[in-house]
Motif scaffolding. Sequence first.
Motif, PDB file in Angstrom:
ATOM      1  N   CYS A  64       6.352   1.105  -3.494  1.00 59.27           N
ATOM      2  CA  CYS A  64       4.927   0.879  -3.728  1.00 59.27           C
ATOM      3  C   CYS A  64       4.689  -0.535  -4.242  1.00 59.27           C
ATOM      4  N   HIS A  65       3.989  -1.311  -3.430  1.00 55.76           N
ATOM      5  CA  HIS A  65       3.595  -2.680  -3.777  1.00 55.76           C
ATOM      6  C   HIS A  65       2.634  -2.623  -4.968  1.00 55.76           C
ATOM      7  N   PRO A  66       2.688  -3.636  -5.850  1.00 58.62           N
ATOM      8  CA  PRO A  66       1.775  -3.614  -7.004  1.00 58.62           C
ATOM      9  C   PRO A  66       0.293  -3.491  -6.635  1.00 58.62           C
ATOM     10  N   GLY A  93      11.264  -0.573  -2.606  1.00 55.68           N
ATOM     11  CA  GLY A  93      10.260  -1.628  -2.717  1.00 55.68           C
ATOM     12  C   GLY A  93       9.446  -1.721  -1.433  1.00 55.68           C
ATOM     13  N   GLU A  94       8.511  -2.686  -1.263  1.00 55.05           N
ATOM     14  CA  GLU A  94       8.557  -3.724  -2.241  1.00 55.05           C
ATOM     15  C   GLU A  94       7.835  -3.275  -3.492  1.00 55.05           C
ATOM     16  N   CYS A  95       8.372  -3.705  -4.622  1.00 54.93           N
ATOM     17  CA  CYS A  95       7.819  -3.288  -5.897  1.00 54.93           C
ATOM     18  C   CYS A  95       7.847  -4.470  -6.856  1.00 54.93           C
ATOM     19  N   LEU A 129      11.983  -6.985  -4.388  1.00 58.35           N
ATOM     20  CA  LEU A 129      11.057  -7.317  -5.470  1.00 58.35           C
ATOM     21  C   LEU A 129       9.960  -8.294  -5.059  1.00 58.35           C
ATOM     22  N   HIS A 130       8.766  -8.013  -5.518  1.00 63.55           N
ATOM     23  CA  HIS A 130       7.615  -8.892  -5.317  1.00 63.55           C
ATOM     24  C   HIS A 130       7.107  -9.306  -6.692  1.00 63.55           C
ATOM     25  N   GLU A 131       6.771 -10.577  -6.856  1.00 63.50           N
ATOM     26  CA  GLU A 131       6.178 -11.016  -8.137  1.00 63.50           C
ATOM     27  C   GLU A 131       5.259 -12.186  -7.884  1.00 63.50           C
ATOM     28  N   VAL A 154      14.690 -11.069  -4.887  1.00 65.36           N
ATOM     29  CA  VAL A 154      13.361 -11.572  -5.186  1.00 65.36           C
ATOM     30  C   VAL A 154      12.789 -12.076  -3.861  1.00 65.36           C
ATOM     31  N   HIS A 155      11.962 -11.225  -3.236  1.00 65.70           N
ATOM     32  CA  HIS A 155      11.468 -11.555  -1.905  1.00 65.70           C
ATOM     33  C   HIS A 155      10.373 -12.619  -1.995  1.00 65.70           C
ATOM     34  N   CYS A 156      10.338 -13.491  -0.988  1.00 69.47           N
ATOM     35  CA  CYS A 156       9.353 -14.572  -0.900  1.00 69.47           C
ATOM     36  C   CYS A 156       9.272 -15.376  -2.193  1.00 69.47           C
TER      37      CYS A 156
HETATM   38 ZN   LIG Z   1       5.506  -9.445  -1.301  1.00 68.53          ZN
END
Ligand SMILES: [Zn+2]
Length: 261
Positions: A64-66, A93-95, A129-131, A154-156
Amino acid sequence: MNWIDIGVNLTNKRFDNDREEVIKNALNAGVKQQIVTGTNLTESENAIQLCEQFPNVLFSTAGCHPHDAERFTEAHYSKLAELVKLSTVVAIGECGLDFNRNFSPANIQLDVFEQQLRLATKVSKPLFLHERDAFDQQLELLSIYRNKIIGGVVHCFTGSKEQLLAYLDLDLYIGITGWICDERRGQRLRDIIHLIPGNRLMIETDAPYLLPRDLWPKPKSNRNIPEYLPHIGRVIAHLRNVPVEQLSEQSYLNSTHFFGL
Ligand SMILES: [Zn+2]
């Protein structure tokens, strides 16, 4: 040369008319595998279904994406816990956290991210991971859980040198997109790309988003496609001053190892 696109949103409606062709064109360009990003429960289920049509070529994440955190219920969690046991699902993820636009309230994002961190401690699958604009809180949570999870990418990544070094200190992998092909907004990333150890680097298109700005001839559509991954690889190899064959081989090995392909 073989490549793996570790982040491609193939369930996006912008691929509805030619999804199969997009996958085949990527294969012809040397993109041997693609990790389809699952951004919420429905998208994760769609991604898994798509993977089943292309065994050993497509794999997926589930999570679940933020942005979707607000709609993540207890029932969703139970279902997600089942999905991540499937062999086609290679990461959770992405989470993560995204305080840039706060599509979901911050406290809910924190809770849903922590639920997925706890899930990762129970199944031995890594995190995708998305941040965005939430580095301090993201790092704090990752630090708490790091020794109980098998790994994360740590994606993108588009952050600063300090942020990059902090993620590397946690022994996380770093995903680089075509953001790096942009000489203006990508300059900070271009300046630090050499700091990523070869054995921690993976690459991704994030298609249909983030079309590399320097493609020539310029594509008629602004839709990004996994076929452009080798282009991103060539740009990264050039900036790191290594032969593109070496970059391809190393990032391919990193990705197969990380996702257990
Ligand atoms: Zn992302």
